[in-house]
Scaffold this motif. Structure first.
Motif, PDB file in Angstrom:
ATOM      1  N   ASP A   1      -7.811  -0.959  15.699  1.00 19.51           N
ATOM      2  CA  ASP A   1      -8.163  -1.040  17.119  1.00 19.51           C
ATOM      3  C   ASP A   1      -8.628   0.311  17.651  1.00 19.51           C
ATOM      4  O   ASP A   1      -9.367   0.379  18.637  1.00 19.51           O
ATOM      5  N   GLN A   2      -8.212   1.390  16.998  1.00 15.98           N
ATOM      6  CA  GLN A   2      -8.615   2.738  17.400  1.00 15.98           C
ATOM      7  C   GLN A   2      -9.656   3.320  16.436  1.00 15.98           C
ATOM      8  O   GLN A   2      -9.882   4.530  16.404  1.00 15.98           O
ATOM      9  N   GLY A   3     -10.294   2.426  15.661  1.00 14.24           N
ATOM     10  CA  GLY A   3     -11.390   2.843  14.782  1.00 14.24           C
ATOM     11  C   GLY A   3     -10.960   3.580  13.533  1.00 14.24           C
ATOM     12  O   GLY A   3     -11.767   4.299  12.929  1.00 14.24           O
ATOM     13  N   LYS A   4      -9.699   3.400  13.103  1.00 13.14           N
ATOM     14  CA  LYS A   4      -9.213   4.163  11.950  1.00 13.14           C
ATOM     15  C   LYS A   4      -8.575   3.262  10.884  1.00 13.14           C
ATOM     16  O   LYS A   4      -7.622   3.655  10.226  1.00 13.14           O
ATOM     17  N   PHE A   5      -9.120   2.052  10.704  1.00 14.84           N
ATOM     18  CA  PHE A   5      -8.486   1.169   9.719  1.00 14.84           C
ATOM     19  C   PHE A   5      -8.487   1.766   8.328  1.00 14.84           C
ATOM     20  O   PHE A   5      -7.443   1.849   7.672  1.00 14.84           O
ATOM     21  N   TRP A   6      -9.665   2.158   7.835  1.00  9.55           N
ATOM     22  CA  TRP A   6      -9.751   2.593   6.439  1.00  9.55           C
ATOM     23  C   TRP A   6      -8.995   3.898   6.196  1.00  9.55           C
ATOM     24  O   TRP A   6      -8.390   4.084   5.137  1.00  9.55           O
ATOM     25  N   GLU A   7      -8.996   4.782   7.188  1.00  5.53           N
ATOM     26  CA  GLU A   7      -8.214   6.010   7.041  1.00  5.53           C
ATOM     27  C   GLU A   7      -6.719   5.689   6.931  1.00  5.53           C
ATOM     28  O   GLU A   7      -6.012   6.255   6.087  1.00  5.53           O
ATOM     29  N   TYR A   8      -6.279   4.764   7.772  1.00  4.42           N
ATOM     30  CA  TYR A   8      -4.861   4.380   7.759  1.00  4.42           C
ATOM     31  C   TYR A   8      -4.538   3.611   6.481  1.00  4.42           C
ATOM     32  O   TYR A   8      -3.490   3.817   5.856  1.00  4.42           O
ATOM     33  N   HIS A   9      -5.429   2.715   6.097  1.00  2.29           N
ATOM     34  CA  HIS A   9      -5.316   1.955   4.846  1.00  2.29           C
ATOM     35  C   HIS A   9      -5.123   2.897   3.661  1.00  2.29           C
ATOM     36  O   HIS A   9      -4.229   2.706   2.821  1.00  2.29           O
ATOM     37  N   ASP A  10      -5.931   3.951   3.587  1.00  5.59           N
ATOM     38  CA  ASP A  10      -5.847   4.893   2.470  1.00  5.59           C
ATOM     39  C   ASP A  10      -4.518   5.629   2.462  1.00  5.59           C
ATOM     40  O   ASP A  10      -3.909   5.844   1.407  1.00  5.59           O
ATOM     41  N   VAL A  11      -4.050   6.017   3.650  1.00  5.56           N
ATOM     42  CA  VAL A  11      -2.771   6.725   3.742  1.00  5.56           C
ATOM     43  C   VAL A  11      -1.627   5.805   3.305  1.00  5.56           C
ATOM     44  O   VAL A  11      -0.715   6.224   2.575  1.00  5.56           O
ATOM     45  N   LEU A  12      -1.665   4.548   3.729  1.00  6.54           N
ATOM     46  CA  LEU A  12      -0.592   3.613   3.366  1.00  6.54           C
ATOM     47  C   LEU A  12      -0.481   3.465   1.857  1.00  6.54           C
ATOM     48  O   LEU A  12       0.620   3.494   1.292  1.00  6.54           O
ATOM     49  N   PHE A  13      -1.622   3.310   1.181  1.00  6.58           N
ATOM     50  CA  PHE A  13      -1.565   3.147  -0.268  1.00  6.58           C
ATOM     51  C   PHE A  13      -1.186   4.451  -0.963  1.00  6.58           C
ATOM     52  O   PHE A  13      -0.504   4.430  -1.995  1.00  6.58           O
ATOM     53  N   THR A  14      -1.597   5.558  -0.410  1.00  4.12           N
ATOM     54  CA  THR A  14      -1.222   6.843  -1.005  1.00  4.12           C
ATOM     55  C   THR A  14       0.278   7.076  -0.895  1.00  4.12           C
ATOM     56  O   THR A  14       0.921   7.567  -1.833  1.00  4.12           O
ATOM     57  N   GLN A  15       0.868   6.698   0.250  1.00  2.00           N
ATOM     58  CA  GLN A  15       2.287   6.959   0.511  1.00  2.00           C
ATOM     59  C   GLN A  15       3.214   5.811   0.116  1.00  2.00           C
ATOM     60  O   GLN A  15       4.426   6.004   0.044  1.00  2.00           O
ATOM     61  N   SER A  16       2.677   4.620  -0.129  1.00  2.00           N
ATOM     62  CA  SER A  16       3.508   3.469  -0.494  1.00  2.00           C
ATOM     63  C   SER A  16       4.414   3.822  -1.676  1.00  2.00           C
ATOM     64  O   SER A  16       3.982   4.530  -2.597  1.00  2.00           O
ATOM     65  N   PRO A  17       5.685   3.365  -1.639  1.00  2.00           N
ATOM     66  CA  PRO A  17       6.293   2.363  -0.739  1.00  2.00           C
ATOM     67  C   PRO A  17       7.032   2.947   0.468  1.00  2.00           C
ATOM     68  O   PRO A  17       7.958   2.318   0.986  1.00  2.00           O
ATOM     69  N   GLN A  18       6.660   4.134   0.931  1.00  5.01           N
ATOM     70  CA  GLN A  18       7.286   4.719   2.120  1.00  5.01           C
ATOM     71  C   GLN A  18       6.646   4.101   3.364  1.00  5.01           C
ATOM     72  O   GLN A  18       5.674   4.612   3.911  1.00  5.01           O
ATOM     73  N   LEU A  19       7.215   2.971   3.801  1.00  2.95           N
ATOM     74  CA  LEU A  19       6.581   2.183   4.860  1.00  2.95           C
ATOM     75  C   LEU A  19       7.570   1.773   5.955  1.00  2.95           C
ATOM     76  O   LEU A  19       7.433   0.715   6.564  1.00  2.95           O
ATOM     77  N   THR A  20       8.555   2.609   6.219  1.00  4.67           N
ATOM     78  CA  THR A  20       9.462   2.318   7.330  1.00  4.67           C
ATOM     79  C   THR A  20       8.692   2.469   8.640  1.00  4.67           C
ATOM     80  O   THR A  20       7.583   3.020   8.674  1.00  4.67           O
TER      81      THR A  20
END
Length: 340
Positions: free
Chosen positions: A237-256
């Protein structure tokens, strides 16, 4: 039969045959079930089975070709195959170095148990065998390039299923001839493993491939995946899906929840808006829609991919994607020539 007419005309050529996709297969109280509907349900599963059968055949055929080439070359030289391999492969390979052993050990020590000396001996043997296998493949490939090898084994006919990309974030050229639709889970280790492979594909096929992302959180084994999926949509919604997507996979499973908020801050998102979006469940319906679509397509695990409607399942290597993409591009090129 009490108003139930069940006329089933299923056969092996049903799936993937455009000429009969509108064929009626059954009628239930006056409502018709068309071949296209059954194809949507079973197409992905059948495609996977046919691809697996083909891969098994191709792997064994390649092994038979390699053995035949080695036997022919050995006979030509008047020596045995083991002697040939000793001369052309083993004798030309260097021994595994201590640095190679140490590098492998450091990269994998968290998974190793036992005596340190014994472990390193096993690593040495493993790496040496890898070198031998690689050297053998190079030698066989040289024999293959010098001879005449004709492979007549044909891949299965492409079975395609209709997969929507409506509302899905897309990376790559919008007019690319090949579309990869990924159903994924941010807490899935195999999805994380495939993440860099997908980036490599976009770099390898600039302008020719686009990637559409859809959510398929496996709630029973990945309890944080659904909230992470909603968080990524809030970032979108703030134009940062892919940036956030990349961070999630890089940091997974740290998803609290704290992790999700921290990643949003690192990307410069408006935290107040992000928190409000996530707390209100703004994208619950979006994620559930993707999950429902995945279930309709017969997906049972992640990651799952549809390459122009052709299925590919699991953490596949780059070349597995490339093989299908090259086939699709070749089909586009052939179609273009036919129109000229």
């Amino acid at each position: 039969m009490g108003g139930l007419i069940f006329a089933l005309t299923l056969n092996g050529s049903l799936f993937g045959a455009d000429s009969i996709k509108h064929e009626p297969l059954a009628e239930v109280n006056g409502e018709t079930i068309m071949a296209e509907e059954l194809n949507r349900v079973l197409g992905a599963k059948l495609a996977k089975l046919e691809e697996q059968i083909y891969d098994l055949k191709r792997t064994e055929l390649d092994a038979l070709i390699a053995r035949r080439l080695l036997a022919q070359e050995a006979a030509k030289r008047g020596i045995s195959v083991p002697t040939l391999l000793d001369s052309e492969v083993t004798a030309k390979l260097g021994l595994v170095s201590e640095k190679e052993i140490e590098d492998f050990y450091q990269a994998n020590k968290s998974r190793m148990r036992g005596d340190d000396t014994d472990i390193r001996q096993k690593i040495r043997a493993f790496l040496q065998q890898q070198k031998l296998n690689a050297g053998r493949e190079v030698f066989v490939e040289s024999l293959r390039s010098q001879g005449k090898v004709v492979v007549r084994l044909q891949p299965p006919a492409a079975i395609r299923v209709q997969v929507s990309t409506d509302g899905a974030p897309v990376r790559g050229a919008t007019d690319a001839p090949v579309t990869i639709v990924e159903f994924s889970d941010f807490e899935c280790p195999f999805c994380k493993q495939t993440h860099p492979t997908l980036k490599q594909l976009l770099e390898r096929y600039p302008g020719k491939v686009r990637l559409a992302y859809r959510d398929f959180p496996l709630d029973s084994i990945h309890p944080q995946a659904r909230r992470a999926a909603e968080a990524a949509r809030c970032a979108s919604d703030q134009g940062k899906f892919w940036e956030y997507h990349d961070v999630l996979f890089t940091q997974s499973p740290q998803l609290t929840l704290e992790d999700l908020r921290r990643y949003a801050g690192q990307l410069g998102l408006d935290i107040t808006k992000f928190d409000g979006c996530l707390a209100a469940g703004v994208h619950k319906t979006t994620v559930q829609r993707d999950l429902d679509e995945g279930n309709r397509l017969g997906i049972t695990g992640t990651p799952a991919f549809f390459i122009n409607g052709r299925t590919l399942t699991g953490a596949q290597p780059l070349e597995a994607f490339a093989r299908l993409i090259d086939q699709e591009l070749a089909g586009v090129a052939a179609s273009g020539k036919g129109k000229e």
